[in-house]
Design a protein around this motif. Structure first.
Motif, PDB file in Angstrom:
ATOM      1  N   ARG A 482      34.367  39.028  38.546  1.00 21.12           N
ATOM      2  CA  ARG A 482      35.312  39.259  39.647  1.00 21.12           C
ATOM      3  C   ARG A 482      35.574  40.761  39.743  1.00 21.12           C
ATOM      4  N   ASP A 483      35.317  41.301  40.924  1.00 13.70           N
ATOM      5  CA  ASP A 483      35.535  42.729  41.184  1.00 13.70           C
ATOM      6  C   ASP A 483      34.796  43.595  40.167  1.00 13.70           C
ATOM      7  N   SER A 484      33.557  43.218  39.882  1.00 10.59           N
ATOM      8  CA  SER A 484      32.718  43.979  38.963  1.00 10.59           C
ATOM      9  C   SER A 484      31.359  44.162  39.624  1.00 10.59           C
ATOM     10  N   SER A 485      30.274  43.670  38.991  1.00 10.91           N
ATOM     11  CA  SER A 485      28.951  43.759  39.609  1.00 10.91           C
ATOM     12  C   SER A 485      28.063  42.630  39.118  1.00 10.91           C
ATOM     13  N   ALA A 486      27.098  42.253  39.955  1.00 10.65           N
ATOM     14  CA  ALA A 486      26.145  41.212  39.582  1.00 10.65           C
ATOM     15  C   ALA A 486      25.235  41.716  38.465  1.00 10.65           C
ATOM     16  N   ARG A 487      24.960  43.020  38.482  1.00 13.19           N
ATOM     17  CA  ARG A 487      24.105  43.594  37.436  1.00 13.19           C
ATOM     18  C   ARG A 487      24.762  43.451  36.069  1.00 13.19           C
ATOM     19  N   GLU A 488      26.078  43.675  36.006  1.00 18.29           N
ATOM     20  CA  GLU A 488      26.806  43.516  34.743  1.00 18.29           C
ATOM     21  C   GLU A 488      26.746  42.057  34.278  1.00 18.29           C
ATOM     22  N   ALA A 489      26.817  41.132  35.222  1.00 16.94           N
ATOM     23  CA  ALA A 489      26.736  39.709  34.880  1.00 16.94           C
ATOM     24  C   ALA A 489      25.371  39.377  34.283  1.00 16.94           C
ATOM     25  N   LEU A 490      24.293  39.894  34.899  1.00 22.10           N
ATOM     26  CA  LEU A 490      22.947  39.652  34.367  1.00 22.10           C
ATOM     27  C   LEU A 490      22.780  40.267  32.982  1.00 22.10           C
ATOM     28  N   ALA A 491      23.352  41.459  32.810  1.00 22.50           N
ATOM     29  CA  ALA A 491      23.258  42.112  31.502  1.00 22.50           C
ATOM     30  C   ALA A 491      23.918  41.279  30.418  1.00 22.50           C
ATOM     31  N   GLN A 492      25.013  40.638  30.765  1.00 27.57           N
ATOM     32  CA  GLN A 492      25.702  39.789  29.787  1.00 27.57           C
ATOM     33  C   GLN A 492      24.847  38.584  29.409  1.00 27.57           C
ATOM     34  N   ILE A 493      24.141  38.020  30.382  1.00 25.27           N
ATOM     35  CA  ILE A 493      23.251  36.882  30.101  1.00 25.27           C
ATOM     36  C   ILE A 493      22.202  37.289  29.060  1.00 25.27           C
ATOM     37  N   GLU A 494      21.637  38.490  29.228  1.00 27.76           N
ATOM     38  CA  GLU A 494      20.603  38.965  28.304  1.00 27.76           C
ATOM     39  C   GLU A 494      21.198  39.293  26.938  1.00 27.76           C
ATOM     40  N   GLU A 495      22.301  40.026  26.938  1.00 27.73           N
ATOM     41  CA  GLU A 495      22.899  40.482  25.680  1.00 27.73           C
ATOM     42  C   GLU A 495      23.385  39.321  24.814  1.00 27.73           C
ATOM     43  N   GLN A 496      23.919  38.294  25.467  1.00 26.30           N
ATOM     44  CA  GLN A 496      24.477  37.176  24.717  1.00 26.30           C
ATOM     45  C   GLN A 496      23.445  36.081  24.418  1.00 26.30           C
ATOM     46  N   GLY A 497      22.240  36.228  24.923  1.00 23.83           N
ATOM     47  CA  GLY A 497      21.185  35.264  24.610  1.00 23.83           C
ATOM     48  C   GLY A 497      21.418  33.880  25.186  1.00 23.83           C
ATOM     49  N   TYR A 498      22.043  33.813  26.364  1.00 21.54           N
ATOM     50  CA  TYR A 498      22.345  32.502  26.956  1.00 21.54           C
ATOM     51  C   TYR A 498      21.083  31.700  27.277  1.00 21.54           C
ATOM     52  N   SER A 517      34.379  39.184  45.187  1.00 19.34           N
ATOM     53  CA  SER A 517      35.345  40.199  45.607  1.00 19.34           C
ATOM     54  C   SER A 517      36.654  39.506  45.943  1.00 19.34           C
ATOM     55  N   SER A 518      37.736  39.880  45.246  1.00 15.48           N
ATOM     56  CA  SER A 518      39.022  39.244  45.521  1.00 15.48           C
ATOM     57  C   SER A 518      39.583  39.674  46.865  1.00 15.48           C
ATOM     58  N   THR A 519      39.210  40.872  47.339  1.00 18.48           N
ATOM     59  CA  THR A 519      39.705  41.312  48.655  1.00 18.48           C
ATOM     60  C   THR A 519      38.946  40.615  49.781  1.00 18.48           C
ATOM     61  N   GLU A 520      37.625  40.475  49.594  1.00 15.73           N
ATOM     62  CA  GLU A 520      36.832  39.774  50.611  1.00 15.73           C
ATOM     63  C   GLU A 520      36.903  38.258  50.442  1.00 15.73           C
ATOM     64  N   ARG A 521      37.331  37.845  49.246  1.00 13.35           N
ATOM     65  CA  ARG A 521      37.405  36.421  48.903  1.00 13.35           C
ATOM     66  C   ARG A 521      36.063  35.724  49.115  1.00 13.35           C
ATOM     67  N   ASN A 522      35.019  36.393  48.646  1.00 14.55           N
ATOM     68  CA  ASN A 522      33.683  35.841  48.810  1.00 14.55           C
ATOM     69  C   ASN A 522      32.731  36.489  47.812  1.00 14.55           C
ATOM     70  N   ILE A 523      31.491  36.006  47.849  1.00 11.64           N
ATOM     71  CA  ILE A 523      30.450  36.583  47.010  1.00 11.64           C
ATOM     72  C   ILE A 523      30.081  37.954  47.577  1.00 11.64           C
ATOM     73  N   SER A 524      30.214  38.997  46.770  1.00 13.58           N
ATOM     74  CA  SER A 524      29.858  40.341  47.239  1.00 13.58           C
ATOM     75  C   SER A 524      28.477  40.769  46.731  1.00 13.58           C
ATOM     76  N   GLU A 525      28.077  40.233  45.573  1.00  9.30           N
ATOM     77  CA  GLU A 525      26.754  40.539  45.024  1.00  9.30           C
ATOM     78  C   GLU A 525      26.170  39.298  44.374  1.00  9.30           C
ATOM     79  N   TRP A 526      24.860  39.152  44.516  1.00 13.21           N
ATOM     80  CA  TRP A 526      24.138  37.994  43.961  1.00 13.21           C
ATOM     81  C   TRP A 526      22.754  38.474  43.555  1.00 13.21           C
ATOM     82  N   GLU A 527      22.477  38.516  42.287  1.00  9.92           N
ATOM     83  CA  GLU A 527      21.171  38.970  41.816  1.00  9.92           C
ATOM     84  C   GLU A 527      20.526  37.896  40.946  1.00  9.92           C
ATOM     85  N   VAL A 528      19.230  37.723  41.135  1.00 10.24           N
ATOM     86  CA  VAL A 528      18.476  36.688  40.422  1.00 10.24           C
ATOM     87  C   VAL A 528      17.371  37.349  39.609  1.00 10.24           C
TER      88      VAL A 528
END
Length: 529
Positions: A482-498, A517-528
């Protein structure tokens, strides 16, 4: 199919005499009647709605009225042969509280008075007081004196007048509760005039109704001796419904074994004590046989709105239902309306059941009994968590299903983006109230409603993955921010070995990082990846 036409399924039939006289299929529960009537006097039984409580009470009524012919060929017939006074007739006073205008002033009073009047007319007792408790006590005394036998008091759905008013009419709920306490407390002082007392209900209200004064009632709801008093066991299913099982298997292109497996998945799984056998929901099972289809019958027959409202009031996280929930014995045997935790009420109402037990701790772990309840319940939550405004919806949930099954991550993103765009702002206008959990709840409920294998907060050696969805061909591993980045989310998947548990999995794995995004109340980034 001629044999099926001659077999009558007792769907919705709660009158034992009618059922027996018209040759409906009957699952013999009369061995429990013999045991109950020999072991004690006052009882309480809690079971979910449409589980056969009313039919069992009607069977008790017929037994105590000495209607011997109705029990021909049943288990109790041989037991009664050894009774010193077989098939003796007793005066029976029955209170049927399954229906009534209990949200209206005097609605409960009118219903109780009607039962007293029926009893008085049958046993030619003169009404001698306008005070219901006094009149009730006198009726018991006079019936005992006239017949020389103790009175049998049967109360069906005792909690209904209270449940009807929860979150609807607090004042009427209090009035009904006060009337209850004064009326049924009479039983404690009239013990000498009673032969047998039996209360049924969905829930036992602790310290707020009759049970604080009428504390001599023996609660058999968690008693191993009465685990199958209502519902249908596996043995009863296979002994009594062979033609129905065979017909259903043929209709659905199943073998008999495949049909039994599907019936178990959909309607079995209830447990009402420690080490209890699996119990089938009888209402769903009978309807499934009648229609030769594995539909959602019990849930479709009505979900009490106060249950859903209670979850809304406390902002309940529905993902809590994904894992077994631990409770102690006292929590699920009694219910207090002021209890903020709805889990005991959901157990007593039949939406959760005992999955594991610890005898030493006197504790239980609760979960959904079967798929009918699991998916039906989560679908009923969907309107609360997917609060789409009243306007044309530009998407169809089937499109999401297609995208998940086809591995189309762009289409999945577009579908959820469209959904979030329709969700109304919180009434408080407080953007801080829009949490990462809020977004996760929407995605979780949507995917589970589709029937997907969806898990949240999945533990690994280093942490917990936010959400994993599995199909026959694909695995989707989500991490939300939330209010961060999709890249940071992907990095966590790799780092934590999910993704490590899926290293040898032949299915295609999608690692998906999502930022809201809490201001947009929607998905602001989506990376696969």
């Amino acid at each position: 199919m001629a044999i099926m036409e001659d077999r009558l399924l007792p769907i919705g039939i709660q009158d034992f005499e009618y059922l027996r006289k018209n040759n409906y299929i009957y699952i013999d529960k009369t061995n429990f009647i013999y045991k109950l009537t020999r072991m004690g006097k006052p009882y309480f039984l809690s079971r979910p709605r449409r589980f056969g409580k009313s039919l069992f009470l009607s069977t008790l009524e017929a037994y105590f009225l000495g209607k011997k012919d109705l029990f021909k060929g049943l288990a109790i017939e041989k037991y009664e042969a050894n009774n010193p006074e077989p098939w003796a007739e007793y005066p029976v006073m029955k209170f049927s509280l399954a229906s009534g205008e209990f949200t209206k002033e005097n609605g409960l009073r009118v219903r109780l008075e009607s039962s007293l009047l029926d009893f008085e007319e049958k046993y030619k007792i003169e009404k001698d007081s306008d005070e219901l408790p006094v009149r009730f006590a006198n009726d018991l005394k006079y019936a005992f004196q006239k017949t020389g036998r103790g009175v049998v008091v049967l109360v069906d759905e005792n909690d209904n007048p209270l449940l009807k008013n929860i979150n609807v009419n607090k004042e009427q709920e209090e009035e009904n509760r006060a009337l209850y306490k004064g009326f049924f407390a009479v039983l404690k002082d009239c013990d000498a005039y009673l032969r047998f007392v039996f209360f049924t209900g969905v829930t036992k209200f602790s310290k707020v109704s009759i049970f604080s004064d009428l504390n001599q009632l023996k609660d058999i709801s968690l008693d191993r001796n009465y685990d199958a008093i209502c519902g249908i066991t596996q043995e009863e299913l296979e002994e009594n419904f062979v033609p129905e099982i065979e017909a259903m298997a043929a209709e659905n292109d199943f073998t008999k074994e495949e049909c039994l497996t599907e019936l178990k998945r959909m309607y079995d799984g209830y447990h009402f004590c420690m080490n209890c056998p699996d119990i089938y929901n009888p209402f769903s099972l009978l309807n499934a046989f009648a229609e030769n289809d594995f539909g959602s019958y019990w849930f479709a027959s009505g979900t009490p709105t106060f249950l859903i409202n209670k979850l809304e009031d406390i902002n309940f996280d529905p993902r809590r239902f994904e894992k077994l929930i631990k409770v102690d014995e006292t929590e699920i045997s009694d219910y207090r309306p002021e209890n903020a935790d709805p889990i005991p009420l959901f157990y007593q109402s039949g939406y959760l059941t005992i999955k594991e037990s610890n005898k030493k701790q006197r504790s239980y772990k609760l979960g959904f009994p079967n798929d009918e309840v699991k998916y039906g319940f989560l679908k009923s939550l969907a309107p609360s968590y997917l609060k789409v405004e009243d306007k044309p919806t530009p998407f169809n949930i089937i499109l999401l299903d297609d995208a998940v099954e086809e591995g189309d991550t762009d289409a999945i993103r577009d579908w959820f983006t469209a959904l979030f765009a329709l969700l109304p702002y919180p009434t408080s206008g407080d953007l801080d109230s829009i949490t990462e959990q809020s977004f996760q709840n929407v995605i979780y409920i949507t995917l589970v409603v589709l029937g997907k294998y969806c898990r949240t907060e999945v533990h690994s050696a280093k942490g917990r993955a936010d959400c994993i969805v599995e199909t026959d061909d694909y695995v989707y591993l989500f991490e939300f921010k939330r209010d961060s980045s999709a890249r940071e989310a992907l990095a966590q998947i790799e780092e934590q070995g999910y993704a490590l548990p899926y290293t040898a999995d032949k299915r295609k794995l999608f690692k998906i990082g999502v930022n809201f995004s809490s201001t947009e109340r929607n998905i602001s980034e989506w990376e696969v990846k």
